[in-house]
Design a protein around this motif. Structure first.
Motif, PDB file in Angstrom:
ATOM      1  N   VAL A   1     -19.765 -12.234  24.590  1.00 41.07           N
ATOM      2  CA  VAL A   1     -19.057 -11.585  23.476  1.00 41.07           C
ATOM      3  C   VAL A   1     -19.697 -11.980  22.150  1.00 41.07           C
ATOM      4  O   VAL A   1     -19.901 -11.139  21.271  1.00 41.07           O
ATOM      5  N   SER A   2     -20.047 -13.246  22.007  1.00 36.57           N
ATOM      6  CA  SER A   2     -20.681 -13.705  20.768  1.00 36.57           C
ATOM      7  C   SER A   2     -22.023 -13.012  20.547  1.00 36.57           C
ATOM      8  O   SER A   2     -22.342 -12.605  19.427  1.00 36.57           O
ATOM      9  N   ILE A   3     -22.795 -12.867  21.605  1.00 32.79           N
ATOM     10  CA  ILE A   3     -24.098 -12.214  21.480  1.00 32.79           C
ATOM     11  C   ILE A   3     -23.929 -10.733  21.163  1.00 32.79           C
ATOM     12  O   ILE A   3     -24.633 -10.181  20.308  1.00 32.79           O
ATOM     13  N   LEU A   4     -22.986 -10.072  21.821  1.00 32.71           N
ATOM     14  CA  LEU A   4     -22.769  -8.643  21.571  1.00 32.71           C
ATOM     15  C   LEU A   4     -22.213  -8.381  20.181  1.00 32.71           C
ATOM     16  O   LEU A   4     -22.468  -7.321  19.599  1.00 32.71           O
ATOM     17  N   ARG A   5     -21.454  -9.309  19.640  1.00 35.67           N
ATOM     18  CA  ARG A   5     -20.926  -9.151  18.278  1.00 35.67           C
ATOM     19  C   ARG A   5     -21.959  -9.503  17.223  1.00 35.67           C
ATOM     20  O   ARG A   5     -21.697  -9.389  16.039  1.00 35.67           O
ATOM     21  N   ARG A   6     -23.124  -9.936  17.659  1.00 31.51           N
ATOM     22  CA  ARG A   6     -24.222 -10.317  16.772  1.00 31.51           C
ATOM     23  C   ARG A   6     -23.803 -11.397  15.772  1.00 31.51           C
ATOM     24  O   ARG A   6     -24.092 -11.314  14.582  1.00 31.51           O
TER      25      ARG A   6
ATOM     26  N   PRO B   1     -21.046  -5.582  -3.944  1.00 32.37           N
ATOM     27  CA  PRO B   1     -21.705  -6.565  -3.098  1.00 32.37           C
ATOM     28  C   PRO B   1     -21.118  -6.501  -1.687  1.00 32.37           C
ATOM     29  O   PRO B   1     -19.964  -6.134  -1.502  1.00 32.37           O
ATOM     30  N   PRO B   2     -21.929  -6.833  -0.687  1.00 28.77           N
ATOM     31  CA  PRO B   2     -21.395  -6.811   0.684  1.00 28.77           C
ATOM     32  C   PRO B   2     -20.267  -7.813   0.822  1.00 28.77           C
ATOM     33  O   PRO B   2     -20.247  -8.834   0.130  1.00 28.77           O
ATOM     34  N   PRO B   3     -19.323  -7.525   1.687  1.00 32.20           N
ATOM     35  CA  PRO B   3     -18.208  -8.471   1.849  1.00 32.20           C
ATOM     36  C   PRO B   3     -18.721  -9.813   2.373  1.00 32.20           C
ATOM     37  O   PRO B   3     -19.616  -9.861   3.209  1.00 32.20           O
ATOM     38  N   ALA B   4     -18.155 -10.850   1.859  1.00 26.59           N
ATOM     39  CA  ALA B   4     -18.572 -12.192   2.269  1.00 26.59           C
ATOM     40  C   ALA B   4     -18.098 -12.454   3.687  1.00 26.59           C
ATOM     41  O   ALA B   4     -16.945 -12.218   4.026  1.00 26.59           O
ATOM     42  N   ARG B   5     -19.020 -12.917   4.527  1.00 22.72           N
ATOM     43  CA  ARG B   5     -18.660 -13.242   5.910  1.00 22.72           C
ATOM     44  C   ARG B   5     -18.462 -14.735   6.016  1.00 22.72           C
ATOM     45  O   ARG B   5     -19.363 -15.506   5.741  1.00 22.72           O
ATOM     46  N   ARG B   6     -17.291 -15.094   6.407  1.00 21.49           N
ATOM     47  CA  ARG B   6     -17.018 -16.512   6.624  1.00 21.49           C
ATOM     48  C   ARG B   6     -17.097 -16.766   8.118  1.00 21.49           C
ATOM     49  O   ARG B   6     -16.558 -16.030   8.914  1.00 21.49           O
ATOM     50  N   GLY B   7     -17.746 -17.796   8.457  1.00 22.95           N
ATOM     51  CA  GLY B   7     -17.808 -18.172   9.862  1.00 22.95           C
ATOM     52  C   GLY B   7     -18.707 -17.249  10.647  1.00 22.95           C
ATOM     53  O   GLY B   7     -19.896 -17.194  10.430  1.00 22.95           O
ATOM     54  N   GLY B   8     -18.096 -16.494  11.540  1.00 20.69           N
ATOM     55  CA  GLY B   8     -18.884 -15.631  12.397  1.00 20.69           C
ATOM     56  C   GLY B   8     -19.471 -16.373  13.578  1.00 20.69           C
ATOM     57  O   GLY B   8     -20.379 -15.875  14.222  1.00 20.69           O
ATOM     58  N   ARG B   9     -18.972 -17.560  13.833  1.00 23.27           N
ATOM     59  CA  ARG B   9     -19.485 -18.355  14.947  1.00 23.27           C
ATOM     60  C   ARG B   9     -18.383 -18.719  15.920  1.00 23.27           C
ATOM     61  O   ARG B   9     -18.584 -19.553  16.787  1.00 23.27           O
ATOM     62  N   THR B  10     -17.243 -18.096  15.796  1.00 21.32           N
ATOM     63  CA  THR B  10     -16.068 -18.506  16.560  1.00 21.32           C
ATOM     64  C   THR B  10     -16.310 -18.442  18.062  1.00 21.32           C
ATOM     65  O   THR B  10     -16.062 -19.421  18.781  1.00 21.32           O
ATOM     66  N   PHE B  11     -16.782 -17.295  18.544  1.00 18.64           N
ATOM     67  CA  PHE B  11     -16.967 -17.146  19.991  1.00 18.64           C
ATOM     68  C   PHE B  11     -18.075 -18.059  20.499  1.00 18.64           C
ATOM     69  O   PHE B  11     -17.975 -18.604  21.601  1.00 18.64           O
ATOM     70  N   ALA B  12     -19.127 -18.247  19.716  1.00 13.71           N
ATOM     71  CA  ALA B  12     -20.221 -19.120  20.141  1.00 13.71           C
ATOM     72  C   ALA B  12     -19.750 -20.568  20.258  1.00 13.71           C
ATOM     73  O   ALA B  12     -20.089 -21.264  21.222  1.00 13.71           O
ATOM     74  N   ILE B  13     -18.976 -21.017  19.286  1.00 10.99           N
ATOM     75  CA  ILE B  13     -18.479 -22.404  19.327  1.00 10.99           C
ATOM     76  C   ILE B  13     -17.498 -22.584  20.478  1.00 10.99           C
ATOM     77  O   ILE B  13     -17.553 -23.584  21.205  1.00 10.99           O
ATOM     78  N   LEU B  14     -16.609 -21.605  20.672  1.00  7.69           N
ATOM     79  CA  LEU B  14     -15.682 -21.691  21.806  1.00  7.69           C
ATOM     80  C   LEU B  14     -16.433 -21.711  23.132  1.00  7.69           C
ATOM     81  O   LEU B  14     -16.082 -22.463  24.049  1.00  7.69           O
ATOM     82  N   ALA B  15     -17.467 -20.879  23.238  1.00  7.65           N
ATOM     83  CA  ALA B  15     -18.263 -20.843  24.470  1.00  7.65           C
ATOM     84  C   ALA B  15     -18.922 -22.187  24.720  1.00  7.65           C
ATOM     85  O   ALA B  15     -18.952 -22.683  25.857  1.00  7.65           O
ATOM     86  N   LEU B  16     -19.441 -22.797  23.661  1.00  7.90           N
ATOM     87  CA  LEU B  16     -20.099 -24.092  23.821  1.00  7.90           C
ATOM     88  C   LEU B  16     -19.100 -25.185  24.201  1.00  7.90           C
ATOM     89  O   LEU B  16     -19.399 -26.051  25.035  1.00  7.90           O
TER      90      LEU B  16
ATOM     91  N   ALA C   1     -24.645 -19.649  21.341  1.00 10.70           N
ATOM     92  CA  ALA C   1     -24.180 -18.770  22.418  1.00 10.70           C
ATOM     93  C   ALA C   1     -25.170 -18.780  23.578  1.00 10.70           C
ATOM     94  O   ALA C   1     -24.769 -18.767  24.743  1.00 10.70           O
ATOM     95  N   GLY C   2     -26.449 -18.797  23.274  1.00 11.73           N
ATOM     96  CA  GLY C   2     -27.462 -18.850  24.328  1.00 11.73           C
ATOM     97  C   GLY C   2     -27.405 -20.141  25.121  1.00 11.73           C
ATOM     98  O   GLY C   2     -27.566 -20.144  26.346  1.00 11.73           O
ATOM     99  N   ILE C   3     -27.177 -21.245  24.425  1.00  9.91           N
ATOM    100  CA  ILE C   3     -27.046 -22.530  25.120  1.00  9.91           C
ATOM    101  C   ILE C   3     -25.829 -22.510  26.039  1.00  9.91           C
ATOM    102  O   ILE C   3     -25.906 -22.922  27.202  1.00  9.91           O
ATOM    103  N   ALA C   4     -24.715 -22.025  25.525  1.00  9.21           N
ATOM    104  CA  ALA C   4     -23.496 -21.957  26.339  1.00  9.21           C
ATOM    105  C   ALA C   4     -23.695 -21.036  27.530  1.00  9.21           C
ATOM    106  O   ALA C   4     -23.243 -21.334  28.644  1.00  9.21           O
ATOM    107  N   LEU C   5     -24.380 -19.913  27.317  1.00  8.54           N
ATOM    108  CA  LEU C   5     -24.621 -18.979  28.416  1.00  8.54           C
ATOM    109  C   LEU C   5     -25.511 -19.614  29.478  1.00  8.54           C
ATOM    110  O   LEU C   5     -25.277 -19.465  30.679  1.00  8.54           O
ATOM    111  N   GLY C   6     -26.520 -20.353  29.049  1.00  6.02           N
ATOM    112  CA  GLY C   6     -27.391 -21.040  30.008  1.00  6.02           C
ATOM    113  C   GLY C   6     -26.640 -22.078  30.827  1.00  6.02           C
ATOM    114  O   GLY C   6     -26.823 -22.176  32.048  1.00  6.02           O
TER     115      GLY C   6
END
Length: 130
Positions: free
Chosen positions: A92-97, A23-38, A104-109
């Motif tokens: 960085v959040s957008i580039l890391r997908r 099974p694919p590795p479980a991804r936890r979170g993945g929102r760190t940069f977006a939340i920090l940006a916001l 991330a889009g809200i923070a960038l705006g």
């Protein structure tokens, strides 16, 4: 002893080991940069009311105009730094997908709007200085 044929794993082909599907590795979170940006963009938004409080306090304290200019420039520089950091984190959040692309889009705006406002303010000062 039995004359049974050797046991092979299912789907084994000549010379190749069987494919194992994990099974694919479980991804936890993945929102760190977006939340920090916001969060940083939110702090940048708070520099507007901070500017009003600092300038009104400076005017009430009868600070000379050069001191008021320094305070205003300091808060403006803080706003520029926070806007640049928020934009960088959002990119960085957008580039890391990361899955939180909307955040991330809200923070960038917010960051781009703040930086554009600072540039417009600086151009206004330069244009009306002459």
């Amino acid at each position: 002893m039995s004359d049974a044929a050797p046991q092979h794993p299912p789907h084994a082909t000549a010379g190749r080991p069987p494919q194992q599907y994990a099974p694919p590795p479980a991804r936890r979170g993945g929102r760190t940069f977006a939340i920090l940006a916001l969060v940083v963009a939110g702090l940048e938004v708070l520099t507007g009311p901070l500017m009003v409080l600092v300038l009104s306090g400076a005017i009430r304290a009868d600070l000379d105009p050069s001191g008021i200019g320094l305070l205003s420039g300091g808060v403006g520089a803080l706003s520029a730094v926070l806007g640049a950091v928020a934009a960088a984190l959002a990119i960085v959040s957008i580039l890391r997908r990361e899955p939180a692309r909307v955040l991330a889009g809200i923070a960038l705006g917010i960051a781009i709007s703040a930086l554009a406002s600072l540039i417009a303010s600086a151009l206004q000062v330069v244009l009306f200085s002459f």
